[in-house]
Design a protein around this motif. Structure first.
Motif, PDB file in Angstrom:
ATOM      1  N   ALA A 141     -32.370  52.943  12.603  1.00  0.00           N
ATOM      2  CA  ALA A 141     -31.869  53.134  11.198  1.00  0.00           C
ATOM      3  C   ALA A 141     -31.516  51.867  10.524  1.00  0.00           C
ATOM      4  O   ALA A 141     -32.293  51.296   9.492  1.00  0.00           O
ATOM      5  CB  ALA A 141     -30.499  53.918  10.921  1.00  0.00           C
ATOM      6  N   TYR A 142     -31.187  50.736  11.386  1.00  0.00           N
ATOM      7  CA  TYR A 142     -31.066  49.367  10.980  1.00  0.00           C
ATOM      8  C   TYR A 142     -32.337  48.637  10.850  1.00  0.00           C
ATOM      9  O   TYR A 142     -32.883  48.118  10.222  1.00  0.00           O
ATOM     10  CB  TYR A 142     -30.112  48.573  11.914  1.00  0.00           C
ATOM     11  CG  TYR A 142     -29.712  47.014  11.648  1.00  0.00           C
ATOM     12  CD1 TYR A 142     -28.649  46.730  11.063  1.00  0.00           C
ATOM     13  CD2 TYR A 142     -30.502  45.931  12.090  1.00  0.00           C
ATOM     14  CE1 TYR A 142     -28.070  45.725  10.825  1.00  0.00           C
ATOM     15  CE2 TYR A 142     -30.151  44.866  11.940  1.00  0.00           C
ATOM     16  CZ  TYR A 142     -29.061  44.566  11.365  1.00  0.00           C
ATOM     17  OH  TYR A 142     -28.586  43.280  10.921  1.00  0.00           O
ATOM     18  N   GLY A 143     -33.323  48.929  11.964  1.00  0.00           N
ATOM     19  CA  GLY A 143     -34.534  48.326  12.277  1.00  0.00           C
ATOM     20  C   GLY A 143     -35.427  48.754  11.050  1.00  0.00           C
ATOM     21  O   GLY A 143     -36.299  47.821  10.693  1.00  0.00           O
ATOM     22  N   ARG A 144     -35.365  49.973  10.652  1.00  0.00           N
ATOM     23  CA  ARG A 144     -36.108  50.351   9.448  1.00  0.00           C
ATOM     24  C   ARG A 144     -35.824  49.791   8.171  1.00  0.00           C
ATOM     25  O   ARG A 144     -36.943  49.376   7.572  1.00  0.00           O
ATOM     26  CB  ARG A 144     -35.898  52.180   9.244  1.00  0.00           C
ATOM     27  CG  ARG A 144     -36.462  52.569   8.092  1.00  0.00           C
ATOM     28  CD  ARG A 144     -36.229  53.962   7.998  1.00  0.00           C
ATOM     29  NE  ARG A 144     -37.266  54.752   8.700  1.00  0.00           N
ATOM     30  CZ  ARG A 144     -36.857  55.364   9.993  1.00  0.00           C
ATOM     31  NH1 ARG A 144     -35.537  55.491  10.078  1.00  0.00           N
ATOM     32  NH2 ARG A 144     -37.771  55.861  10.543  1.00  0.00           N
ATOM     33  N   GLU A 145     -34.607  49.570   7.909  1.00  0.00           N
ATOM     34  CA  GLU A 145     -34.376  48.785   6.626  1.00  0.00           C
ATOM     35  C   GLU A 145     -35.005  47.284   7.047  1.00  0.00           C
ATOM     36  O   GLU A 145     -35.417  46.627   5.963  1.00  0.00           O
ATOM     37  CB  GLU A 145     -32.741  48.659   6.514  1.00  0.00           C
ATOM     38  CG  GLU A 145     -32.339  49.931   6.020  1.00  0.00           C
ATOM     39  CD  GLU A 145     -30.706  49.793   5.266  1.00  0.00           C
ATOM     40  OE1 GLU A 145     -30.122  48.432   5.235  1.00  0.00           O
ATOM     41  OE2 GLU A 145     -30.050  50.806   5.008  1.00  0.00           O
ATOM     42  N   TRP A 146     -34.552  46.706   8.055  1.00  0.00           N
ATOM     43  CA  TRP A 146     -34.880  45.354   8.090  1.00  0.00           C
ATOM     44  C   TRP A 146     -36.330  45.277   8.262  1.00  0.00           C
ATOM     45  O   TRP A 146     -36.974  44.238   7.636  1.00  0.00           O
ATOM     46  CB  TRP A 146     -34.378  44.912   9.729  1.00  0.00           C
ATOM     47  CG  TRP A 146     -34.706  43.824  10.336  1.00  0.00           C
ATOM     48  CD1 TRP A 146     -33.734  42.601  10.219  1.00  0.00           C
ATOM     49  CD2 TRP A 146     -35.782  43.288  10.928  1.00  0.00           C
ATOM     50  NE1 TRP A 146     -34.127  41.675  10.962  1.00  0.00           N
ATOM     51  CE2 TRP A 146     -35.697  41.890  11.347  1.00  0.00           C
ATOM     52  CE3 TRP A 146     -37.193  43.647  11.172  1.00  0.00           C
ATOM     53  CZ2 TRP A 146     -36.464  41.141  11.936  1.00  0.00           C
ATOM     54  CZ3 TRP A 146     -38.047  42.941  11.790  1.00  0.00           C
ATOM     55  CH2 TRP A 146     -37.588  41.712  12.367  1.00  0.00           C
ATOM     56  N   ILE A 147     -37.267  46.080   8.800  1.00  0.00           N
ATOM     57  CA  ILE A 147     -38.689  45.944   8.753  1.00  0.00           C
ATOM     58  C   ILE A 147     -39.339  45.984   7.333  1.00  0.00           C
ATOM     59  O   ILE A 147     -40.378  45.529   6.672  1.00  0.00           O
ATOM     60  CB  ILE A 147     -39.491  46.771   9.656  1.00  0.00           C
ATOM     61  CG1 ILE A 147     -40.929  46.401   9.964  1.00  0.00           C
ATOM     62  CG2 ILE A 147     -39.279  48.282   9.406  1.00  0.00           C
ATOM     63  CD1 ILE A 147     -41.226  44.994  10.517  1.00  0.00           C
ATOM     64  N   GLU A 148     -38.651  46.949   6.560  1.00  0.00           N
ATOM     65  CA  GLU A 148     -39.179  47.202   5.078  1.00  0.00           C
ATOM     66  C   GLU A 148     -39.047  45.614   4.210  1.00  0.00           C
ATOM     67  O   GLU A 148     -39.889  45.415   3.591  1.00  0.00           O
ATOM     68  CB  GLU A 148     -38.376  48.140   4.325  1.00  0.00           C
ATOM     69  CG  GLU A 148     -39.166  48.525   3.223  1.00  0.00           C
ATOM     70  CD  GLU A 148     -38.512  49.781   2.474  1.00  0.00           C
ATOM     71  OE1 GLU A 148     -37.787  50.672   3.204  1.00  0.00           O
ATOM     72  OE2 GLU A 148     -38.433  49.694   1.185  1.00  0.00           O
ATOM     73  N   ILE A 149     -37.924  44.968   4.796  1.00  0.00           N
ATOM     74  CA  ILE A 149     -37.712  43.648   3.892  1.00  0.00           C
ATOM     75  C   ILE A 149     -38.914  42.744   4.599  1.00  0.00           C
ATOM     76  O   ILE A 149     -39.411  41.875   3.790  1.00  0.00           O
ATOM     77  CB  ILE A 149     -36.125  43.252   4.166  1.00  0.00           C
ATOM     78  CG1 ILE A 149     -35.099  44.361   3.486  1.00  0.00           C
ATOM     79  CG2 ILE A 149     -36.056  41.644   3.472  1.00  0.00           C
ATOM     80  CD1 ILE A 149     -33.864  44.228   3.870  1.00  0.00           C
ATOM     81  N   VAL A 150     -38.832  42.742   5.698  1.00  0.00           N
ATOM     82  CA  VAL A 150     -39.571  41.528   6.512  1.00  0.00           C
ATOM     83  C   VAL A 150     -41.344  41.932   5.954  1.00  0.00           C
ATOM     84  O   VAL A 150     -42.083  40.964   5.675  1.00  0.00           O
ATOM     85  CB  VAL A 150     -39.499  41.716   7.901  1.00  0.00           C
ATOM     86  CG1 VAL A 150     -40.831  40.999   8.700  1.00  0.00           C
ATOM     87  CG2 VAL A 150     -38.171  41.315   8.568  1.00  0.00           C
ATOM     88  N   ASP A 151     -41.482  43.233   5.937  1.00  0.00           N
ATOM     89  CA  ASP A 151     -43.074  43.420   5.670  1.00  0.00           C
ATOM     90  C   ASP A 151     -43.233  42.894   4.138  1.00  0.00           C
ATOM     91  O   ASP A 151     -44.315  42.237   4.015  1.00  0.00           O
ATOM     92  CB  ASP A 151     -42.956  45.080   5.579  1.00  0.00           C
ATOM     93  CG  ASP A 151     -44.707  45.411   5.555  1.00  0.00           C
ATOM     94  OD1 ASP A 151     -45.358  44.622   4.862  1.00  0.00           O
ATOM     95  OD2 ASP A 151     -44.709  46.604   5.849  1.00  0.00           O
ATOM     96  N   GLY A 152     -42.283  43.339   3.365  1.00  0.00           N
ATOM     97  CA  GLY A 152     -42.467  42.940   2.004  1.00  0.00           C
ATOM     98  C   GLY A 152     -42.697  41.414   1.562  1.00  0.00           C
ATOM     99  O   GLY A 152     -43.558  40.867   0.862  1.00  0.00           O
ATOM    100  N   LEU A 153     -41.868  40.702   2.429  1.00  0.00           N
ATOM    101  CA  LEU A 153     -41.652  39.088   2.278  1.00  0.00           C
ATOM    102  C   LEU A 153     -42.942  38.522   2.774  1.00  0.00           C
ATOM    103  O   LEU A 153     -43.331  37.590   2.253  1.00  0.00           O
ATOM    104  CB  LEU A 153     -40.247  38.740   2.859  1.00  0.00           C
ATOM    105  CG  LEU A 153     -39.105  38.946   2.227  1.00  0.00           C
ATOM    106  CD1 LEU A 153     -37.875  38.485   2.856  1.00  0.00           C
ATOM    107  CD2 LEU A 153     -39.128  38.484   0.712  1.00  0.00           C
ATOM    108  N   MET A 154     -43.355  39.080   4.153  1.00  0.00           N
ATOM    109  CA  MET A 154     -44.551  38.638   4.811  1.00  0.00           C
ATOM    110  C   MET A 154     -45.725  38.758   4.074  1.00  0.00           C
ATOM    111  O   MET A 154     -46.678  38.021   3.910  1.00  0.00           O
ATOM    112  CB  MET A 154     -44.505  38.963   6.090  1.00  0.00           C
ATOM    113  CG  MET A 154     -43.652  38.746   7.231  1.00  0.00           C
ATOM    114  SD  MET A 154     -44.038  38.933   8.732  1.00  0.00           S
ATOM    115  CE  MET A 154     -44.785  40.590   8.860  1.00  0.00           C
ATOM    116  N   ALA A 155     -45.590  39.862   3.215  1.00  0.00           N
ATOM    117  CA  ALA A 155     -46.894  40.124   2.439  1.00  0.00           C
ATOM    118  C   ALA A 155     -46.943  39.284   0.977  1.00  0.00           C
ATOM    119  O   ALA A 155     -47.812  39.528   0.151  1.00  0.00           O
ATOM    120  CB  ALA A 155     -46.906  41.846   2.123  1.00  0.00           C
TER     121      ALA A 155
END
Ligand SMILES: Cc1cc2nc3c(=O)[nH]c(=O)nc-3n(C[C@H](O)[C@H](O)[C@H](O)COP(=O)(O)O)c2cc1C
Length: 352
Positions: A141-155
């Motif tokens: 659940a922590y990883g799900r929030e985390w990757i959403e932020i990382v994905d948006g920022l990397m994009a």
């Protein structure tokens, strides 16, 4: 249409991916060693490498370990073709910092970088740092929030995110990715939440090596899940023993099992320190094997022809990237490149 087929090698971040007592292949996790290994891999035509992430060595905190992200940045600067994938456990790094690091390595490498999202199994690494070790599904659940932020920022997007774990306000990173939309996202894990998160957020789902039927079931299960973007792709870890004949390969496998007897106490300690809920260890308990992450369970053991055919059988059910381990590493990485890869390519052409 045939799927792409790529080969990678596990960088020796942990010094060894098989026995720590092989007389011809002692563990060596030094930068010097890994630099040479990956430059050799690139020269031999390997397409990719994976730098696993641990901060504390799972085989014992007295064992040497290369840090994955600084190692990947350094490799980015001295290589020019090979893809570099660095694993990351979300609990170890805030997503805005991690996204910034990923974009930097993407720039240094000229668009060859990927992250491998892994949700942790080795308890002491996080517990003894005082970070704590949330239970299995909570880590996802922590990883799900985390990757959403990382994905948006990397994009390159401006990110506003309010969740249970993160509160990110109007955050944007520059420069963005000048080579493609963003660095690649891989995800490794076997459990239900790992599969769900892979379908939701990853470009490539990384599987531990398993027999063909089990991988086929896993691929089917994950591929049928709804996606927001392009279809999910698949990668698999495997330990290879390839020789002129099936009998020679089997004899070498038997020899590796004999050498591996000496690793049993270390392995037992490692398992005792693992999260009992981690699916990876439940699967691993099914049979003895050489190598980590499924190792020889993928059955890439046999003559050059046998191994080439098995690789094509995995490719036919959806596996595009084979992330490989060997022991002794140098000699067998070369042997595979000289004898197995050309056979795979030849068989692929014949089938086309
Ligand atoms: C290809 C591959 C690479 C992995 N690399 C790492 C790693 O670098 N560090 C780590 O702690 N776990 C690693 N893992 C383990 C998983 O990410 C995950 O933590 C473990 O499988 C437990 O989750 P599960 O219950 O979903 O299987 C890897 C798994 C795979 C398939």
């Amino acid at each position: 249409m045939a799927l792409p087929l790529r080969f990678g090698v596990w960088a020796l971040t942990h010094g060894s991916w098989a026995s720590r007592h092989h007389p011809l292949d002692p563990p060596d996790a030094s930068w010097r060693r890994i630099k040479r290994q990956i430059l050799d891999a690139q020269a031999l035509g390997y397409d990719s490498t994976l730098l696993a992430q641990h901060i504390m060595h799972p085989s014992g905190d007295d064992q040497d370990l290369l840090e994955a992200w600084t190692g990947a940045a350094a490799l980015a600067a001295i290589t020019d073709k090979i893809e570099l994938i660095a694993a990351i456990k979300p609990l170890l790094q805030h997503p805005v910092v991690l996204a910034k690091m990923a974009l930097q390595i993407e720039e240094i490498s000229g668009g060859r970088f990927g992250i491998n999202l892994v949700n942790a199994w080795f308890r002491p690494e996080l517990e003894r740092a005082g970070i704590g070790f949330p239970e299995h599904d909570e880590r996802y659940a922590y990883g799900r929030e985390w990757i959403e932020i990382v994905d948006g920022l990397m994009a390159g997007r401006r990110v506003d995110f309010k969740g249970r774990h993160f509160n990110v306000e109007s955050y944007q990173l520059r420069p963005g990715d000048r080579h493609r939309s963003r660095p690649s996202i891989y995800l490794g894990g076997e459990s239900e939440p790992a599969r769900a998160l892979a379908a939701e957020s990853a470009d490539v789902y990384f599987m531990n090596g398993q027999p063909l039927e089990d991988i086929a079931a896993l691929v089917q299960d994950v591929a049928r899940r709804p996606r927001r973007s392009l279809p999910l792709r698949f990668g698999m870890a495997a330990f290879v023993v390839a020789r002129e004949t099936d009998a020679e390969a089997q004899a070498e496998l038997d020899h590796l099992f004999v050498i591996g007897e000496r690793d049993k106490p270390t392995r037992a300690r490692l398992v005792a320190n693992a999260d009992p809920e981690a699916q990876m260890f439940k699967t691993a308990a099914k049979e003895a094997r050489i190598g980590t992450n499924g190792g020889t369970s993928a059955r890439l053991v046999g003559s050059y022809d046998t191994v080439a055919r098995r690789i094509l059988a995995f490719n036919a059910i959806g596996v595009e990237l084979f992330m490989l381990q060997f022991q002794p590493v140098d000699e067998n990485m070369q042997r595979f490149a000289e004898h197995v890869i050309p056979r795979v390519r030849r068989l692929q052409k014949q089938a086309a």
